[in-house]
Design an enzyme around this catalytic site. Structure first.
Site, PDB file in Angstrom:
ATOM      1  N   GLY A 136       0.805  -1.223   0.000  1.00 45.50           N
ATOM      2  CA  GLY A 136       0.000   0.000   0.000  1.00 45.50           C
ATOM      3  C   GLY A 136       0.833   1.266   0.000  1.00 45.50           C
ATOM      4  N   SER A 138       2.553   2.450   2.611  1.00 41.84           N
ATOM      5  CA  SER A 138       2.430   3.154   3.889  1.00 41.84           C
ATOM      6  C   SER A 138       3.670   3.029   4.771  1.00 41.84           C
ATOM      7  CB  SER A 138       1.215   2.623   4.656  1.00 41.84           C
ATOM      8  OG  SER A 138       1.403   1.247   4.980  1.00 41.84           O
ATOM      9  N   ARG A 216       6.298  -7.482   9.942  1.00 46.65           N
ATOM     10  CA  ARG A 216       5.890  -7.979  11.269  1.00 46.65           C
ATOM     11  C   ARG A 216       4.996  -6.957  11.983  1.00 46.65           C
ATOM     12  NH1 ARG A 216       9.139 -12.697  12.894  1.00 46.65           N
ATOM     13  NH2 ARG A 216       7.949 -12.584  14.835  1.00 46.65           N
ATOM     14  N   SER A 217       3.922  -6.623  11.342  1.00 48.08           N
ATOM     15  CA  SER A 217       3.008  -5.594  11.815  1.00 48.08           C
ATOM     16  C   SER A 217       2.254  -6.017  13.079  1.00 48.08           C
ATOM     17  CB  SER A 217       2.008  -5.297  10.693  1.00 48.08           C
ATOM     18  OG  SER A 217       0.946  -4.508  11.125  1.00 48.08           O
ATOM     19  N   GLY A 267      10.938  -7.950   1.812  1.00 47.21           N
ATOM     20  CA  GLY A 267      11.228  -8.144   0.401  1.00 47.21           C
ATOM     21  C   GLY A 267      12.626  -8.627   0.095  1.00 47.21           C
ATOM     22  N   GLY A 270      12.155 -12.416  -1.220  1.00 50.62           N
ATOM     23  CA  GLY A 270      11.267 -12.673  -2.338  1.00 50.62           C
ATOM     24  C   GLY A 270       9.994 -11.864  -2.233  1.00 50.62           C
ATOM     25  N   ILE A 271       9.013 -12.229  -3.046  1.00 47.23           N
ATOM     26  CA  ILE A 271       7.744 -11.506  -3.120  1.00 47.23           C
ATOM     27  C   ILE A 271       6.639 -12.396  -2.555  1.00 47.23           C
ATOM     28  CG2 ILE A 271       6.092 -10.385  -4.648  1.00 47.23           C
ATOM     29  CD1 ILE A 271       8.417 -10.025  -6.646  1.00 47.23           C
ATOM     30  N   TYR A 473       4.524   3.506  22.491  1.00 42.57           N
ATOM     31  CA  TYR A 473       4.491   4.216  21.211  1.00 42.57           C
ATOM     32  C   TYR A 473       4.682   5.703  21.496  1.00 42.57           C
ATOM     33  CZ  TYR A 473       2.687   4.956  16.411  1.00 42.57           C
ATOM     34  OH  TYR A 473       2.524   5.267  15.074  1.00 42.57           O
TER      35      TYR A 473
END
Length: 554
Positions: A136, A138, A216-217, A267, A270-271, A473
């Site tokens: 996306g 982001s 690793r969101s 990445g 790979g994809i 955060y």
């Protein structure tokens, strides 16, 4: 028809932050960082005035890509190439507003199937081209840009056409989903069948499943559903060695985990083309309640006790005093009952609970599941909150938080247009060290503000709780001094915060990945021996450094 964000900023065209309906914000910002929000902002950059380096794609490579995906899906349009040149980090936004586009991709390729991805990668390797997967757009850690000195052809492989929910195994409670699915589209497809992934990062509206896996969101409801590393059960990845396909099983003992190697790989291996992920039935009941604590330390100790209890909330969030003050300042003008409630809450906190309003901290705790489960969890949490001097103020503020939870990134563009720098850094550490990490990071940031001679502001919230610790955060802002290049000043502040993470036993990033932005701290975090193992893995899979070179390892 692939959706992209603004080329120059965050989010959708026509959507922006404004403060006119928030009467407390302008005076608050003026007091804390000397920024006048009433001043004019910089105009939207005129793309036509910038010079974009021409595509350097050789004819044979272009022909091979057209043969792989079709002529309509190989693009060399200047605007499309610039959209794919950077992510949305603070550094990216500053550079793109200057017209400093870096090493712009020569071609943007839009594959529609895994077989097309294989053909694209083969063509790229045959031509010794650089391949950077794109979801996306982001990313805020510099994971999407090619090295500036790169002389080989650069391809951005946009996965946006591969966005389908392929299968739901209702018995096993997993779903197969293509990697290019944006968060809202993914959830809409699952919700239509009565399911949810439960993964809602700040970037949810503009990020993809493949991007979440590659970085690793974590999401806002990770307390209940887990991070993406917990959610992802199997992956398919097109690599120079062939298609990696891990098994869809609950657990296995088959040596080092290939699935884990893919998670956070940005990445470099790979994809990612698809993943099998855990899904959950949409909950019978969902509610987010707001609480107040006397101070941040009390809130942290309450979150610890909640994590150790039989309660299982979906969200555990507590803001420090600075963030709480900022939250109050961003509130819309109240009238009638809501104004009376606000005054009543403050009066109750001060007179009945003995709280110092300057230290009071706001918390949001979410509950999701059956009505009986929600009721029991709310009762347990209420007892713990009271034990630590806190009290509940109901679901009203929680509903507002839920409605606005994806809007915060727009503020960064707004203040950047007025000469101010605003950014975030996040980390995780053990329960035993959370308060020390918080205090030392704030102190490090304030020293950095003094070093560059600005009036800065930093605040924090605990955003995800685990058995052994939590994520904190941090958000910081200041007006650029004008005495140095603004990115030089930014490096001083950002570097001080990141180094404070490492020096206090925390990690360099909890969920924003490494990229280029954090690579200088990476070896300190994983140890020199650990870094050597990762480099050996990457070099073995990609000896020609064709796959997103420079990300993670620098």
């Amino acid at each position: 028809m692939v959706e992209h964000m603004k080329w120059w900023g965050w989010g959708q065209e026509g959507v922006s932050f404004h403060h006119e309906d928030k009467p407390g914000l302008a005076p608050f910002v003026l007091e804390r960082v000397d920024l006048d929000l009433h001043g004019p902002g910089a105009p939207v950059p005129d793309f036509a005035k910038f010079s974009v380096p021409p595509s350097q794609a050789p004819g044979p490579l272009r022909e091979a890509l057209v043969a792989a995906v079709g002529a309509g899906h190989v693009v060399d349009d200047d605007l499309d190439r610039v959209v794919h040149a950077y992510g949305k980090s603070l550094r990216d936004l500053v550079r793109i507003r200057r017209g400093d586009f870096g090493r712009v991709p020569d071609l943007v390729v839009y594959p529609g199937t895994e077989q097309e991805v294989e053909a694209v990668l083969r063509a790229a390797l045959d031509a010794d081209a650089v391949v950077i997967p794109f979801g996306g757009g982001s990313n805020i850690s510099g994971s999407l840009e090619a090295p500036r000195a790169e002389t080989r052809p650069v391809l951005s492989v946009d996965m946006g056409r591969m966005n389908a929910l392929l299968e739901v195994d209702e018995t096993s409670q997993v779903a197969r989903i293509q990697a290019g699915a944006l968060g809202p589209h993914l959830e809409a497809q699952l919700n239509g069948r009565g399911w949810t992934l439960g993964h809602f990062p700040d970037s949810f509206k503009h990020s993809t499943l493949g991007g979440w896996i590659a970085t690793r969101s974590s999401g806002m409801q990770s307390d209940r559903f887990g991070d993406i590393a917990d959610i992802t059960r199997a992956v398919r990845v097109v690599t120079p060695k062939g298609v990696v396909a891990t098994r869809n099983v609950p657990s296995q003992s088959t040596g080092p985990s290939v699935r884990e190697m893919v998670l956070g790989s940005e990445g470099r291996l790979g994809i990612i083309t698809e993943a099998t992920v855990q899904v959950h039935r949409i909950a019978e009941e969902r509610v987010i309640l707001a609480y107040f604590f006397p101070d941040y330390g009390s809130g942290l100790r309450a979150m610890h006790d909640i994590a150790a209890s039989d309660a299982s909330p979906s969200i555990t969030r507590v803001s420090d005093a600075n963030e709480t003050a900022f939250t109050f300042a961003t509130s819309k003008k109240s009238s009638g009952l809501s104004a009376m409630l606000s005054r009543g809450v403050k009066l109750y906190a001060q007179k009945r609970k003995g709280m110092d309003l300057s230290q009071m901290c706001l918390s949001f705790i979410g509950f999701e599941g059956s009505a009986a489960h929600v009721k029991r969890s709310r009762t347990l949490v209420g007892e713990i909150v009271a034990k630590h001097g806190g009290f509940c103020v109901g679901a009203g503020p929680g509903k507002l938080y839920d409605q606005k939870k994806f809007d915060t990134p727009y503020i960064r563009d707004f203040i950047l247009d007025r000469g101010a720098i605003g950014d975030v850094s996040e980390t995780s550490s053990t329960w035993a060290t959370l308060e020390t990490v918080h205090d030392n990071v704030v102190a490090a940031a304030n020293r950095a503000f003094d070093q560059i001679g600005v009036k800065g502001f930093i605040f924090c919230h605990l955003s995800h709780s685990y058995h052994m610790g939590a994520c904190q955060y941090f958000t910081f802002a200041y007006v650029a001094s004008g005495r140095r290049d603004e990115l030089e000043e930014y490096d001083i502040v950002k570097g001080a915060i990141q180094q404070a993470f490492i020096d206090n036993g925390a990690t360099l990033s909890h969920h924003h990945a490494v990229g280029r932005e954090h690579s200088r701290w990476w070896e300190q975090d994983v140890s020199p021996a650990g870094a050597a193992i990762v480099r050996t893995l990457l070099d073995g899979v990609d000896p020609g450094r064709n796959l997103n070179p420079g990300s993670i390892t620098g």
